[in-house]
Scaffold this motif. Structure first.
Motif, PDB file in Angstrom:
ATOM      1  N   GLN A  45       0.842  -1.195   0.000  1.00 29.86           N
ATOM      2  CA  GLN A  45       0.000   0.000   0.000  1.00 29.86           C
ATOM      3  C   GLN A  45       0.879   1.249   0.000  1.00 29.86           C
ATOM      4  OE1 GLN A  45      -2.831  -0.597   3.443  1.00 29.86           O
ATOM      5  NE2 GLN A  45      -1.987  -2.646   3.264  1.00 29.86           N
ATOM      6  N   ILE A  46       0.430   2.267  -0.746  1.00 33.40           N
ATOM      7  CA  ILE A  46       1.126   3.555  -0.707  1.00 33.40           C
ATOM      8  C   ILE A  46       0.249   4.543   0.046  1.00 33.40           C
ATOM      9  CG2 ILE A  46       2.224   5.398  -2.016  1.00 33.40           C
ATOM     10  CD1 ILE A  46       2.598   3.513  -4.331  1.00 33.40           C
ATOM     11  N   LEU A  47       0.804   5.137   1.081  1.00 36.43           N
ATOM     12  CA  LEU A  47       0.104   6.129   1.889  1.00 36.43           C
ATOM     13  C   LEU A  47       0.627   7.507   1.508  1.00 36.43           C
ATOM     14  CD1 LEU A  47      -1.836   4.754   3.992  1.00 36.43           C
ATOM     15  CD2 LEU A  47       0.175   3.344   3.516  1.00 36.43           C
ATOM     16  N   TYR A  48      -0.255   8.326   0.960  1.00 33.07           N
ATOM     17  CA  TYR A  48       0.120   9.675   0.541  1.00 33.07           C
ATOM     18  C   TYR A  48      -0.345  10.704   1.572  1.00 33.07           C
ATOM     19  CZ  TYR A  48       0.535   7.457  -4.095  1.00 33.07           C
ATOM     20  OH  TYR A  48       0.869   6.651  -5.156  1.00 33.07           O
ATOM     21  N   CYS A  53       3.296   9.099  10.617  1.00 31.42           N
ATOM     22  CA  CYS A  53       4.180   7.943  10.786  1.00 31.42           C
ATOM     23  C   CYS A  53       5.630   8.346  10.991  1.00 31.42           C
ATOM     24  CB  CYS A  53       4.050   7.018   9.574  1.00 31.42           C
ATOM     25  SG  CYS A  53       5.030   5.512   9.698  1.00 31.42           S
ATOM     26  N   PHE A  54       6.062   9.362  10.256  1.00 29.39           N
ATOM     27  CA  PHE A  54       7.454   9.792  10.357  1.00 29.39           C
ATOM     28  C   PHE A  54       7.615  11.058  11.191  1.00 29.39           C
ATOM     29  CE2 PHE A  54       7.721   6.762   6.951  1.00 29.39           C
ATOM     30  CZ  PHE A  54       8.987   6.210   7.106  1.00 29.39           C
ATOM     31  N   SER A  55       6.683  11.261  12.117  1.00 31.52           N
ATOM     32  CA  SER A  55       6.798  12.365  13.066  1.00 31.52           C
ATOM     33  C   SER A  55       7.123  11.860  14.462  1.00 31.52           C
ATOM     34  CB  SER A  55       5.479  13.164  13.112  1.00 31.52           C
ATOM     35  OG  SER A  55       5.221  13.766  11.867  1.00 31.52           O
ATOM     36  N   SER A  56       7.376  10.566  14.582  1.00 24.14           N
ATOM     37  CA  SER A  56       7.637   9.960  15.891  1.00 24.14           C
ATOM     38  C   SER A  56       9.063  10.265  16.360  1.00 24.14           C
ATOM     39  CB  SER A  56       7.462   8.442  15.805  1.00 24.14           C
ATOM     40  OG  SER A  56       8.498   7.879  15.014  1.00 24.14           O
ATOM     41  N   ARG A  57       9.328   9.951  17.600  1.00 27.11           N
ATOM     42  CA  ARG A  57      10.664  10.146  18.155  1.00 27.11           C
ATOM     43  C   ARG A  57      11.690   9.301  17.399  1.00 27.11           C
ATOM     44  NH1 ARG A  57      11.278   9.081  24.430  1.00 27.11           N
ATOM     45  NH2 ARG A  57       9.798  10.826  24.419  1.00 27.11           N
ATOM     46  N   MET A  58      11.306   8.074  17.053  1.00 20.40           N
ATOM     47  CA  MET A  58      12.218   7.196  16.326  1.00 20.40           C
ATOM     48  C   MET A  58      12.541   7.761  14.948  1.00 20.40           C
ATOM     49  SD  MET A  58      13.339   4.705  18.068  1.00 20.40           S
ATOM     50  CE  MET A  58      13.934   3.571  16.818  1.00 20.40           C
ATOM     51  N   ALA A  59      11.541   8.364  14.296  1.00 19.92           N
ATOM     52  CA  ALA A  59      11.774   8.950  12.974  1.00 19.92           C
ATOM     53  C   ALA A  59      12.737  10.127  13.068  1.00 19.92           C
ATOM     54  CB  ALA A  59      10.456   9.390  12.357  1.00 19.92           C
ATOM     55  N   LYS A  60      12.604  10.916  14.156  1.00 19.62           N
ATOM     56  CA  LYS A  60      13.526  12.030  14.350  1.00 19.62           C
ATOM     57  C   LYS A  60      14.943  11.506  14.594  1.00 19.62           C
ATOM     58  CE  LYS A  60      10.293  15.589  15.924  1.00 19.62           C
ATOM     59  NZ  LYS A  60       9.093  14.934  15.391  1.00 19.62           N
ATOM     60  N   TYR A  61      15.032  10.372  15.291  1.00 23.41           N
ATOM     61  CA  TYR A  61      16.334   9.727  15.504  1.00 23.41           C
ATOM     62  C   TYR A  61      16.923   9.313  14.158  1.00 23.41           C
ATOM     63  CZ  TYR A  61      19.734   6.151  16.878  1.00 23.41           C
ATOM     64  OH  TYR A  61      20.873   5.410  17.010  1.00 23.41           O
ATOM     65  N   GLY A  62      16.052   8.866  13.253  1.00 23.62           N
ATOM     66  CA  GLY A  62      16.493   8.474  11.929  1.00 23.62           C
ATOM     67  C   GLY A  62      16.733   9.635  10.991  1.00 23.62           C
ATOM     68  N   LYS A  63      16.541  10.878  11.495  1.00 23.87           N
ATOM     69  CA  LYS A  63      16.797  12.111  10.747  1.00 23.87           C
ATOM     70  C   LYS A  63      15.906  12.247   9.516  1.00 23.87           C
ATOM     71  CE  LYS A  63      21.538  12.499  12.442  1.00 23.87           C
ATOM     72  NZ  LYS A  63      22.976  12.584  12.091  1.00 23.87           N
ATOM     73  N   PHE A  64      14.647  11.832   9.636  1.00 23.69           N
ATOM     74  CA  PHE A  64      13.695  12.013   8.548  1.00 23.69           C
ATOM     75  C   PHE A  64      13.086  13.414   8.634  1.00 23.69           C
ATOM     76  CE2 PHE A  64      13.974   7.426   8.554  1.00 23.69           C
ATOM     77  CZ  PHE A  64      13.906   7.130   7.207  1.00 23.69           C
ATOM     78  N   GLU A  65      12.820  13.978   7.476  1.00 20.47           N
ATOM     79  CA  GLU A  65      12.225  15.303   7.413  1.00 20.47           C
ATOM     80  C   GLU A  65      11.212  15.350   6.259  1.00 20.47           C
ATOM     81  OE1 GLU A  65      13.824  19.785   6.426  1.00 20.47           O
ATOM     82  OE2 GLU A  65      15.103  18.496   7.667  1.00 20.47           O
ATOM     83  N   ASN A  66      10.004  15.799   6.566  1.00 15.45           N
ATOM     84  CA  ASN A  66       8.930  15.914   5.570  1.00 15.45           C
ATOM     85  C   ASN A  66       8.642  14.591   4.855  1.00 15.45           C
ATOM     86  OD1 ASN A  66       8.779  18.715   6.106  1.00 15.45           O
ATOM     87  ND2 ASN A  66      10.366  19.132   4.592  1.00 15.45           N
ATOM     88  N   ALA A  67       8.775  13.492   5.584  1.00 13.52           N
ATOM     89  CA  ALA A  67       8.482  12.176   4.996  1.00 13.52           C
ATOM     90  C   ALA A  67       6.977  11.929   5.108  1.00 13.52           C
ATOM     91  CB  ALA A  67       9.280  11.089   5.706  1.00 13.52           C
ATOM     92  N   ASP A  68       6.234  12.553   4.222  1.00 12.08           N
ATOM     93  CA  ASP A  68       4.768  12.540   4.306  1.00 12.08           C
ATOM     94  C   ASP A  68       4.119  11.465   3.433  1.00 12.08           C
ATOM     95  OD1 ASP A  68       5.120  14.708   5.932  1.00 12.08           O
ATOM     96  OD2 ASP A  68       4.539  16.200   4.436  1.00 12.08           O
ATOM     97  N   ASN A  69       4.932  10.710   2.706  1.00 15.21           N
ATOM     98  CA  ASN A  69       4.424   9.624   1.866  1.00 15.21           C
ATOM     99  C   ASN A  69       5.287   8.392   2.112  1.00 15.21           C
ATOM    100  OD1 ASN A  69       2.775  11.596   0.067  1.00 15.21           O
ATOM    101  ND2 ASN A  69       4.874  12.334  -0.135  1.00 15.21           N
ATOM    102  N   TYR A  70       4.674   7.251   2.100  1.00 18.47           N
ATOM    103  CA  TYR A  70       5.462   6.032   2.303  1.00 18.47           C
ATOM    104  C   TYR A  70       4.748   4.813   1.731  1.00 18.47           C
ATOM    105  CZ  TYR A  70       2.442   5.705   6.472  1.00 18.47           C
ATOM    106  OH  TYR A  70       1.357   5.673   7.334  1.00 18.47           O
ATOM    107  N   ILE A  71       5.547   3.816   1.451  1.00 19.43           N
ATOM    108  CA  ILE A  71       5.062   2.534   0.947  1.00 19.43           C
ATOM    109  C   ILE A  71       5.111   1.549   2.107  1.00 19.43           C
ATOM    110  CG2 ILE A  71       5.491   0.649  -0.677  1.00 19.43           C
ATOM    111  CD1 ILE A  71       7.112   2.835  -2.339  1.00 19.43           C
ATOM    112  N   ALA A  72       4.012   0.845   2.343  1.00 21.61           N
ATOM    113  CA  ALA A  72       3.962  -0.184   3.380  1.00 21.61           C
ATOM    114  C   ALA A  72       4.012  -1.550   2.710  1.00 21.61           C
ATOM    115  CB  ALA A  72       2.693  -0.043   4.216  1.00 21.61           C
TER     116      ALA A  72
END
Length: 220
Positions: A45-48, A53-72
């Motif tokens: 599935q593609i979530l647009y 999902c990428f606003s979590s503490r773990m995502a910040k640890y992973g240095k993600f920014e504006n990751a507003d779309n993702y493939i599951a």
């Protein structure tokens, strides 16, 4: 762009522009996803436009920014599920690259996704998707002899396949895979201990197959 050039141009990207993916690009990605789901027996599935999902503490640890779309990468639980998710997910990653998008395979550094995971299914891994703030950076790579039994007598298709495998993304760039050839039969394997190894195996087999050509060999 030919397949080899596409593989060489694709690098992991974690920081994206605040730029929506146009509808015509979404339609192409969604149509290809439907095709891959049918072929691979998966529930990709593609979530647009989903920033949570990428606003979590773990995502910040992973240095993600504006990751507003993702493939599951989702599918029915099976011993082959992780490898199939790697194989078919990488086909989708290369399609995204062809369409001018950037991606990153993400195993742990994200929050809860909004993908639909039905009973008996499992969400294996996510892939962030969007227009990168940059095109990523080339990774250090092992040599062909480090990951295969290649020698001077190896056919050209095998050389191309190994070149493709070395361009494949793997968890923390570990490249823990090995190829062996017996005539036109090829075996690919990974060690038992490591991070995301079955997924990595699917990804590298995808790259090998695309450059070697299905018509030239068979998997053991």
């Amino acid at each position: 762009m030919d397949t080899l050039s596409l593989m060489k141009s694709r690098h992991s990207v974690r920081r994206y522009q605040k730029k929506p993916i146009p509808q015509e690009i979404r339609c192409q990605l969604d149509a290809y996803t439907d095709e891959l789901n049918r072929t691979g027996g998966l529930h990709i599935q593609i979530l647009y436009d989903e920033p949570e999902c990428f606003s979590s503490r773990m995502a910040k640890y992973g240095k993600f920014e504006n990751a507003d779309n993702y493939i599951a990468m989702v599918g029915s639980k099976s011993p082959t599920l992780d490898e199939r998710c790697g194989y078919f997910g990488e086909l989708l990653v290369l399609k995204a690259q062809q369409l001018g998008l950037n991606t990153c395979w993400v195993a742990l550094t994200h929050g809860k996704s909004r993908a639909v995971v039905d009973k008996g299914e499992k969400e294996v891994i996510l892939i962030s998707l969007g227009y990168g703030q940059h095109s990523g950076h080339e990774r250090r790579s092992k040599r062909a002899g480090d990951v295969s039994d290649i020698d001077d007598a190896a056919p050209e298709w095998y050389r191309r396949g190994i070149e493709g495998a070395l361009l494949a993304p793997t968890a923390v760039n570990q490249q823990k895979f090995r190829f062996h050839r017996d005539g036109d039969t090829v075996a690919a394997s990974t060690p038992r201990i490591g991070t995301c190894l079955p997924i990595d195996l699917g990804i590298v087999k995808c790259h090998f197959e695309l450059l070697a050509g299905k018509e030239n060999f068979r998997w053991k």
